[in-house]
Write a protein that holds these residues in place. Structure first.
Motif, short mmCIF file in Angstrom:
data_model
loop_
_atom_site.label_atom_id
_atom_site.label_comp_id
_atom_site.label_asym_id
_atom_site.label_seq_id
_atom_site.Cartn_x
_atom_site.Cartn_y
_atom_site.Cartn_z
N LYS A 134 0.83 -1.21 0.00
CA LYS A 134 0.00 0.00 0.00
C LYS A 134 0.86 1.26 0.00
O LYS A 134 0.61 2.21 -0.75
N LEU A 135 1.90 1.27 0.85
CA LEU A 135 2.71 2.47 0.99
C LEU A 135 3.74 2.63 -0.13
O LEU A 135 4.27 3.72 -0.33
N THR A 136 4.02 1.54 -0.85
CA THR A 136 4.92 1.66 -2.01
C THR A 136 4.14 1.83 -3.30
O THR A 136 4.73 2.01 -4.37
N LYS A 137 2.81 1.77 -3.23
CA LYS A 137 1.92 2.14 -4.34
C LYS A 137 2.26 1.42 -5.64
O LYS A 137 2.27 2.04 -6.71
N ASP A 138 2.58 0.13 -5.54
CA ASP A 138 2.89 -0.69 -6.72
C ASP A 138 4.08 -0.16 -7.52
O ASP A 138 4.21 -0.44 -8.71
N SER A 139 4.92 0.63 -6.88
CA SER A 139 6.12 1.13 -7.56
C SER A 139 7.18 0.02 -7.59
O SER A 139 7.08 -0.95 -6.85
N PRO A 140 8.20 0.14 -8.44
CA PRO A 140 9.23 -0.91 -8.49
C PRO A 140 9.96 -1.05 -7.16
O PRO A 140 10.30 -0.06 -6.52
N ILE A 141 10.18 -2.30 -6.75
CA ILE A 141 10.94 -2.60 -5.52
C ILE A 141 12.27 -3.20 -5.94
O ILE A 141 12.32 -4.15 -6.72
N GLU A 142 13.35 -2.60 -5.47
CA GLU A 142 14.68 -3.06 -5.87
C GLU A 142 15.65 -2.88 -4.72
O GLU A 142 15.36 -2.19 -3.75
N SER A 143 16.79 -3.53 -4.82
CA SER A 143 17.85 -3.30 -3.84
C SER A 143 18.60 -2.02 -4.23
O SER A 143 18.61 -1.62 -5.40
N THR A 144 19.22 -1.40 -3.24
CA THR A 144 19.99 -0.19 -3.50
C THR A 144 21.09 -0.08 -2.46
O THR A 144 21.20 -0.92 -1.57
N VAL A 145 21.94 0.90 -2.57
CA VAL A 145 22.97 1.15 -1.57
C VAL A 145 22.93 2.63 -1.16
O VAL A 145 22.53 3.49 -1.94
N ILE A 146 23.32 2.88 0.08
CA ILE A 146 23.47 4.23 0.61
C ILE A 146 24.93 4.42 0.96
O ILE A 146 25.54 3.55 1.59
N ASP A 147 25.48 5.55 0.58
CA ASP A 147 26.87 5.85 0.95
C ASP A 147 26.90 6.37 2.39
O ASP A 147 26.22 7.34 2.72
N VAL A 148 27.70 5.71 3.23
CA VAL A 148 27.84 6.11 4.63
C VAL A 148 29.33 6.17 4.95
O VAL A 148 29.99 5.14 5.03
#
Length: 205
Positions: free
Chosen positions: A56-70
């Motif tokens: 519901k909260l992702t509204k059928d948008s694409p779900i994928e893995s990602t990275v964050i620079d820390v």
């Protein structure tokens, strides 16, 4: 830019008025370990609600893995809607490896809603896991992130003191209690209406 989901009451709807912070919303789902007397559908209902809220909260948008620079490192995010600024982790994704406040704050500044599945009951024999969870909850709270949890137990049962363990771990007992209180507050209407800090400090680069 991320859009806070806190303005839509229907996204977080529950009728439990027992929370002192205001009306409680269904953002915490208990999926207890199944026993022989428990029917399959009872065990799975919490998980279905958790997954349904994620959709519901992702509204059928694409779900994928990602990275964050820390701090010159890359933090792996297994499931994310970059369009909706919503992420999903397992407990062991977050706490099973060495991570610190900087990692968790980076998550909180990138995603306004974070789902965490497979959260176990913890004992003092698992001090590192427990301390990371405490640090994670603190970071989500600081960033005003909406935290959605699917756990084995209720928050008040999550941290177990066995035998004489409480005497040796007074600091952890105090920290656990504060974390439990924060987890309860984070389900309240008042908290869910707060503005996500990431929408102010947001930086995707």
């Amino acid at each position: 830019g991320g859009v806070s989901v806190s303005g839509n009451d229907s996204d977080y709807d529950d009728d439990d008025d027992s929370n002192p912070h205001g009306r409680v919303h269904e953002t915490y789902f208990i999926q207890r370990k199944r026993n022989n007397h428990q029917k399959h559908h009872q065990h799975d209902r919490a998980r279905q609600k958790f997954d349904s809220l994620f959709r519901k909260l992702t509204k059928d948008s694409p779900i994928e893995s990602t990275v964050i620079d820390v701090q010159n490192r890359q933090l792996f995010v297994p499931h994310a809607s970059l369009e909706c600024d919503v992420a999903k982790f397992s407990f062991y994704d977050l706490c099973g490896r060495a991570k610190g406040a900087a990692d968790y704050l980076a998550i909180g500044e990138r995603f306004h809603t974070v789902f965490v599945e497979d959260v176990p009951a913890l004992t003092f024999h698992e001090t590192n896991l427990a301390r990371r969870w405490i640090t994670f909850v603190d970071a989500m709270y600081e960033c005003r992130v909406k935290l959605v949890v699917c756990a084995e137990t209720a928050p008040e049962e999550m941290f177990r003191v066995e035998g004489e363990g409480g005497r040796e771990h007074t600091d952890e007992v105090f920290a656990f209690e504060r974390t439990r209180s924060r987890m309860e507050e984070m389900r309240s209407e008042r908290y869910l209406r707060k503005t996500w800090v990431g929408s102010i400090t947001e930086s995707h680069g």
